[in-house]
Design an enzyme around this catalytic site. Structure first.
Site, PDB file in Angstrom:
ATOM      1  N   LYS A 192       0.781  -1.157  -0.051  1.00 15.93           N
ATOM      2  CA  LYS A 192      -0.001   0.041   0.125  1.00 15.93           C
ATOM      3  C   LYS A 192       0.782   1.235  -0.189  1.00 15.93           C
ATOM      4  CE  LYS A 192      -4.197   1.332  -0.227  1.00 15.93           C
ATOM      5  NZ  LYS A 192      -4.985   0.873  -1.506  1.00 15.93           N
ATOM      6  N   SER A 393      -8.878  -0.648  -5.067  1.00 15.46           N
ATOM      7  CA  SER A 393      -8.927  -0.422  -3.605  1.00 15.46           C
ATOM      8  C   SER A 393     -10.608  -0.107  -3.446  1.00 15.46           C
ATOM      9  CB  SER A 393      -8.098   0.752  -3.313  1.00 15.46           C
ATOM     10  OG  SER A 393      -7.643   0.833  -1.969  1.00 15.46           O
TER      11      SER A 393
END
Length: 630
Positions: A192, A393
């Site tokens: 991430k 996401s």
């Protein structure tokens, strides 16, 4: 008294004159706007002109009437499905003698969108209808479109240079340390990388590994698509040794492009216009280089969306997912949920397609949209997810309710991870001799304290919340994709995948576009796909907004010769780099101002169009450049 009466008459006269002027202005503007409204009856024999001056998007941003009246500088956004519909209608219509692609000011789009438009152009060419592309300088995405054309033209002072995906990102750790700002990062997922610019001065090994794989896959697909569309183009030398190629041509880009078979003709717009006139007919009474043209807006109006048969609802989640209603090109969680729930209540839908084109955003807003989608399932409707260019996401979060997920081979998806970011300024204040103190009645009193920093209790609580959000996310994916949470965690960790790899991993079921998803939804509803129509669940623009939109676009697709080239190759490259810089600063500003748990893919923006920066980002860029110069 005579003086007072005279003054009064003068004031009344001024008032009447102002009212008259206002009325004249209002009705004149109204006439101009109404005159600019698309007119399908105006479609005659000629060349269909697609002026690609802007970006290709899934859903254009809502028009701001005040900005349009005030001469707003927002770039034009062209809806993907409209372009494809226009091209597919053109290939079988005898009125269209040729299709013109003006790519001089094309600002790109995500790979999946570019590929889909390129395939539509190819269908026109395969139908034996001429397609002519023109630009001064071609970007990578512009050339993929042009490669599908019958003739590729380039300006004598232009040319083609390829850059490939990738490039640098800004990392702010050094600046943050100098300013004394403390960036509190809460995240799950070793890939991430959206928060890395705030905690590192360079790319992490994990992010580099993931990006190299993703960029390589995207680039390989681009090269294959160009070679398939234009087999005679030898692009490898221009990709691998552009310096040797250009030097051998003594700096003449167009000569090098011609020798490599990348273009067919070198000429200015006058020569190009005369060539189009040979195919579409001369427009009498117009300057040299003019030809009979069909306006894009008129053509679309003459080929509206079908309305026969049963209704398949399509809800579009496009842009950054934000809490509330959203604005511009954002996907507001509340607005999308309301549109969907109203559609389910009033439109007599037989099935639902969720069209996703988003890098994600607020986890709370993503869940709000997901819950609304579940209401369709509660009513017994089949739900099919159609991923566009981007469903990462939070974009994947809202995709999970689908009974089946469609994507394109170059859709960017995954990025299953969550983060939060909070800046505090205790070190900044200390640099100028300012401190903070106070009384706490609980460990969370005054937290997060931007003056004194966060404490361990607060950090632990927020990290636990982020980890719980990640467990929710992976749990949703596991339930939807029939996987174990452990398996989802393995392929999650915030890593971004290309559509082909995502299908191999089980995150995607099939390859296909929106039409394929609508057909599948019809089959699951036990309907004939040929006897259904799509109902797009979106807020209809108001009367005034529609008038302003027509007025703002009234200068497009002029029926005379195209204007002279708008900047050479060097100007285009410089403009792209400025836009990249401003875009990076804008990303930093938006992330720093984030107010909720984020399920967002920041790195996904690297594959998208180089859009013109907002006024706020331009001011920020000017400020930074001024400081650097000082």
């Amino acid at each position: 008294m005579k003086l007072v009466r005279g003054a009064w008459k003068l004031l009344v006269g001024i008032k009447d004159a102002l009212v008259l002027l206002f009325m004249l202005f209002f009705f004149g503007a109204l006439f101009a706007v109404l005159s600019a409204k698309p007119n399908p009856a105006a479609v005659k024999d000629g060349a269909l002109v697609l002026d690609m001056a802007g970006t290709i998007v899934e859903q254009p941003a809502r028009v701001d009437p005040l900005a349009a009246i005030g001469g707003g500088d927002a770039p034009k956004e062209m809806r993907l499905r409209d372009i494809v519909r226009a091209l597919d209608a053109a290939k079988d219509d005898d009125r269209v003698k040729a299709v013109v692609l003006d790519l001089d000011m094309f600002m790109g789009g995500y790979p999946a969108a570019i590929t889909q438009v390129g395939e539509a152009i190819r269908r026109v060419r395969d139908a034996k209808k001429p397609v002519l592309a023109y630009a001064t300088g071609y970007s990578d995405s512009a050339y993929l479109l042009a490669a599908n054309a019958s003739e590729v033209w380039v300006h004598p002072m232009g040319g083609i240079l390829f850059s490939g995906p990738g490039g640098s990102r800004l990392y702010y750790k050094g600046l943050i340390d100098k300013l004394g700002v403390t960036a509190h990062v809460y995240k799950v997922g070793k890939f991430k990388s959206a928060v890395e610019p705030y905690i590192r001065s360079d790319q992490s090994p994990e992010a580099r590994e993931a990006n190299q794989a993703l960029y390589g896959a995207i680039f390989d697909q681009w090269k294959q698509a160009v070679k398939t569309a234009r087999p005679k183009a030898r692009i490898d030398p221009m990709l691998m040794t552009p310096d040797a190629v250009v030097t051998a041509a003594k700096g003449d880009f167009t000569k090098a492009n011609l020798e490599l078979g990348m273009v067919d003709k070198v000429g200015d717009r006058l020569a190009f216009g005369k060539r189009v006139a040979e195919l579409a007919g001369v427009d009498d009474g117009k300057p040299a280089g003019s030809y009979r043209a069909i306006k894009y807006a008129n053509w679309l109006q003459a080929h509206p969306l079908p309305t026969g048969g049963d209704a398949i609802g399509v809800i579009t989640v496009a842009g950054e997912i934000v809490d509330g209603k959203g604005a511009g090109d954002q996907a507001g969680g509340d607005a999308i949920a309301e549109q969907l729930l109203k559609g389910l209540a009033k439109k007599k839908l037989k099935a639902l397609v969720v069209r996703v084109d988003s890098p994600g955003g607020s986890a709370l807003a993503s869940e709000r949209i997901r819950q609304a989608i579940l209401q369709a399932k509660a009513q017994g409707l089949p739900v099919v997810t159609s991923m566009g260019s981007l469903a990462a996401s939070g974009g994947y979060w809202v995709s999970t309710p689908g009974d089946i997920i469609f994507a394109e081979p170059n859709t960017i998806t995954g990025s299953i991870g969550i983060f939060g970011l909070l800046p505090t300024f205790e070190k900044t204040l200390a640099k100028i001799g300012v401190s903070a103190d106070g009384v706490q009645t609980t460990p969370l009193t005054g937290q997060p304290d931007i003056y004194s920093g966060t404490n361990q209790v607060f950090d632990t609580v927020l990290q636990a919340g982020i980890e719980d959000g990640y467990r929710r996310f992976t749990g949703l994916v596991a339930q939807s994709r029939k996987m174990t949470p452990q398996r989802v965690d393995e392929i999650g960790q915030g890593r971004v995948w290309i559509g082909g790899t995502a299908r191999q991993l089980g995150l995607v079921d099939r390859f296909g576009n929106l039409d394929d998803a609508i057909a599948e939804a019809a089959k699951r509803a036990k309907l004939d796909p040929k006897n259904v129509h799509a109902v797009y669940l979106e807020k209809e623009p108001g009367f005034f907004e529609t008038l302003i939109a027509n007025w703002a676009s009234s200068g497009d697709d002029e029926e005379e010769a195209m204007p002279e080239s708008r900047g050479d190759l060097y100007a285009r490259i410089a403009a792209e780099r400025r836009a990249v810089f401003a875009q990076a600063l804008g990303d930093a500003r938006r992330l720093a101002a984030g107010t909720s748990m984020q399920a967002r893919c920041l790195e996904c923006a690297a594959f998208g169009p180089i859009a013109a920066p907002s006024k706020a980002d331009v001011r920020l860029m000017d400020l930074v450049l001024a400081k650097l110069a000082w």
